[in-house]
Design a protein around this motif. Structure first.
Motif, PDB file in Angstrom:
ATOM      1  N   UNK A  47       0.825  -1.210   0.000  1.00  0.00           N
ATOM      2  CA  UNK A  47       0.000   0.000   0.000  1.00  0.00           C
ATOM      3  C   UNK A  47       0.856   1.255   0.000  1.00  0.00           C
ATOM      4  N   UNK A  48       1.812   1.280  -0.951  1.00  0.00           N
ATOM      5  CA  UNK A  48       2.713   2.415  -1.082  1.00  0.00           C
ATOM      6  C   UNK A  48       2.817   2.794  -2.562  1.00  0.00           C
ATOM      7  N   UNK A  49       3.645   3.787  -2.848  1.00  0.00           N
ATOM      8  CA  UNK A  49       3.937   4.199  -4.216  1.00  0.00           C
ATOM      9  C   UNK A  49       5.433   4.050  -4.438  1.00  0.00           C
ATOM     10  N   UNK A  50       5.823   3.128  -5.335  1.00  0.00           N
ATOM     11  CA  UNK A  50       7.231   2.839  -5.618  1.00  0.00           C
ATOM     12  C   UNK A  50       7.544   3.257  -7.050  1.00  0.00           C
ATOM     13  N   UNK A  51       8.661   3.898  -7.232  1.00  0.00           N
ATOM     14  CA  UNK A  51       9.109   4.279  -8.578  1.00  0.00           C
ATOM     15  C   UNK A  51      10.519   3.756  -8.812  1.00  0.00           C
ATOM     16  N   UNK A  52      10.864   3.620 -10.079  1.00  0.00           N
ATOM     17  CA  UNK A  52      12.198   3.187 -10.470  1.00  0.00           C
ATOM     18  C   UNK A  52      12.925   4.369 -11.113  1.00  0.00           C
ATOM     19  N   UNK A  74      12.227 -10.115 -13.045  1.00  0.00           N
ATOM     20  CA  UNK A  74      12.650 -10.605 -11.732  1.00  0.00           C
ATOM     21  C   UNK A  74      12.133 -12.016 -11.481  1.00  0.00           C
ATOM     22  N   UNK A  75      13.025 -12.858 -10.926  1.00  0.00           N
ATOM     23  CA  UNK A  75      12.646 -14.174 -10.417  1.00  0.00           C
ATOM     24  C   UNK A  75      13.091 -14.241  -8.959  1.00  0.00           C
ATOM     25  N   UNK A  76      12.111 -14.204  -8.054  1.00  0.00           N
ATOM     26  CA  UNK A  76      12.419 -14.194  -6.620  1.00  0.00           C
ATOM     27  C   UNK A  76      11.144 -14.415  -5.826  1.00  0.00           C
ATOM     28  N   UNK A  98       8.372 -10.159   4.145  1.00  0.00           N
ATOM     29  CA  UNK A  98       9.598  -9.387   4.387  1.00  0.00           C
ATOM     30  C   UNK A  98       9.286  -7.897   4.423  1.00  0.00           C
ATOM     31  N   UNK A  99      10.042  -7.136   5.195  1.00  0.00           N
ATOM     32  CA  UNK A  99       9.871  -5.672   5.203  1.00  0.00           C
ATOM     33  C   UNK A  99      10.170  -5.092   3.828  1.00  0.00           C
ATOM     34  N   UNK A 100       9.509  -4.002   3.498  1.00  0.00           N
ATOM     35  CA  UNK A 100       9.647  -3.408   2.169  1.00  0.00           C
ATOM     36  C   UNK A 100      11.074  -2.975   1.876  1.00  0.00           C
ATOM     37  N   UNK A 101      11.750  -2.384   2.853  1.00  0.00           N
ATOM     38  CA  UNK A 101      13.108  -1.900   2.574  1.00  0.00           C
ATOM     39  C   UNK A 101      14.044  -3.050   2.218  1.00  0.00           C
ATOM     40  N   UNK A 102      13.858  -4.229   2.815  1.00  0.00           N
ATOM     41  CA  UNK A 102      14.686  -5.384   2.474  1.00  0.00           C
ATOM     42  C   UNK A 102      14.356  -5.895   1.079  1.00  0.00           C
ATOM     43  N   UNK A 150      17.029  -4.193  -6.101  1.00  0.00           N
ATOM     44  CA  UNK A 150      17.997  -3.234  -6.649  1.00  0.00           C
ATOM     45  C   UNK A 150      19.358  -3.880  -6.877  1.00  0.00           C
ATOM     46  N   UNK A 151      19.787  -4.739  -5.945  1.00  0.00           N
ATOM     47  CA  UNK A 151      21.070  -5.408  -6.107  1.00  0.00           C
ATOM     48  C   UNK A 151      21.011  -6.470  -7.196  1.00  0.00           C
ATOM     49  N   UNK A 152      19.848  -7.129  -7.339  1.00  0.00           N
ATOM     50  CA  UNK A 152      19.730  -8.191  -8.329  1.00  0.00           C
ATOM     51  C   UNK A 152      19.642  -7.643  -9.744  1.00  0.00           C
ATOM     52  N   UNK A 153      18.852  -6.608  -9.950  1.00  0.00           N
ATOM     53  CA  UNK A 153      18.588  -6.089 -11.289  1.00  0.00           C
ATOM     54  C   UNK A 153      19.353  -4.807 -11.604  1.00  0.00           C
TER      55      UNK A 153
END
Length: 280
Positions: A236-241, A250-252, A257-261, A267-270
């Motif tokens: 229930x947030x707004x995320x931008x790239x 993405x495959x995961x 899990x918390x959103x920041x994690x 970010x590290x994967x892609x």
């Protein structure tokens, strides 16, 4: 002074008690005797009796009509949730409804299960319906109706569309306007748009439509735009790239899990820069 009055009152009571005989003070007999000597007709008291009887009869009829009318009035049971809150509700037939945040359901407890089983809703809810072929189960929204016998499925209403996802069994999904209808089986989903007046069967499986209930987010070679959409819906947030990578997929899996994690892993994967926008 009071003692003298009390003595006289007590003497009067003793006199009446001494000379009283049962039946000797019959008001009806006294009236007949009095009226016969003076040739007085009893029509007026008789009419009063009839009027009184009619009034009592009308009162009884009115009470009976009111009782029947009251019995037919709906007796609503309503349950709602706030943002981020979920609730499980058991209906009288043991059907289980899991209610997502910012949603509500209601049903008429007087009529539920007599001929049909009907629930009204808005928002998002997952239904696990007890099978009863004699009494079909229906979910009514302001835009469409879903009918089943016994199955599990999700209904979501948002703005001008309704979406249905079927986990098990079979459902009938019908728009309130026009004759647009589809039959959905396990694994299928469809969406009705009021603006387009269209019923669309969705071909791509939405693996995360129950993430709000299970806490599990799964992505399998999923385009980044769809990943962001699912994250926005779940958290229930707004995320931008901030780094445009239209081909990124993405495959995961993320289990509660918390959103920041989650954002750090993506970010590290892609090699992206997904950030949560702060509300002003």
């Amino acid at each position: 002074m009071n003692n003298e009055y009390d003595d006289k009152l007590e003497q009067s009571i003793r006199f009446v008690a001494k000379h009283y005989k049962e039946g000797c003070m019959d008001a009806e007999k006294a009236w007949v005797k009095f009226a016969s000597k003076r040739h007085i007709s009893r029509r007026v008291p008789f009419v009063r009796y009839i009027l009184r009887a009619a009034a009592v009869l009308l009162l009884l009829v009115g009470l009976g009509t009111f009782y029947l009318w009251e019995q037919n009035l709906p007796d609503w049971v309503a349950v709602s949730t706030m943002s981020g809150q979920t609730k499980d509700i058991y209906l009288p037939d043991s059907t289980l409804i899991s209610l997502a945040g910012d949603s509500w359901i209601r049903y008429d407890v007087r009529s539920y299960g007599k001929e049909r089983r009907v629930v009204e809703m808005k928002g998002k809810a997952f239904f696990q319906v007890e099978r009863n072929e004699a009494r079909p189960f229906s979910v009514e929204t302001n835009l469409a109706e879903v009918k089943v016998l016994g199955t599990s499925f999700q209904v979501e209403t948002l703005g001008n569309f309704v979406e249905v996802n079927v986990k098990t069994g079979k459902v009938s999904f019908t728009a309130n306007e026009g004759d647009k209808q589809v039959i959905l089986t396990a694994g299928m989903s469809a969406q009705y748009s009021v603006e387009k007046k269209e019923m669309t069967v969705l071909t791509e499986e939405d693996t995360n439509y129950l993430s709000w209930k299970t806490g599990l987010l799964r992505f399998s070679d999923t385009p980044l735009d769809k990943v962001i959409e699912d994250l926005n819906d779940y958290y229930q947030v707004k995320i931008t790239n901030r780094v445009k990578k239209p081909e990124a997929k993405l495959t995961a899996s993320f289990n509660d899990m918390p959103l920041d994690e989650v954002l750090m892993v993506i970010n590290q994967t892609l090699d992206t820069h997904l950030v949560q926008e702060t509300r002003k």
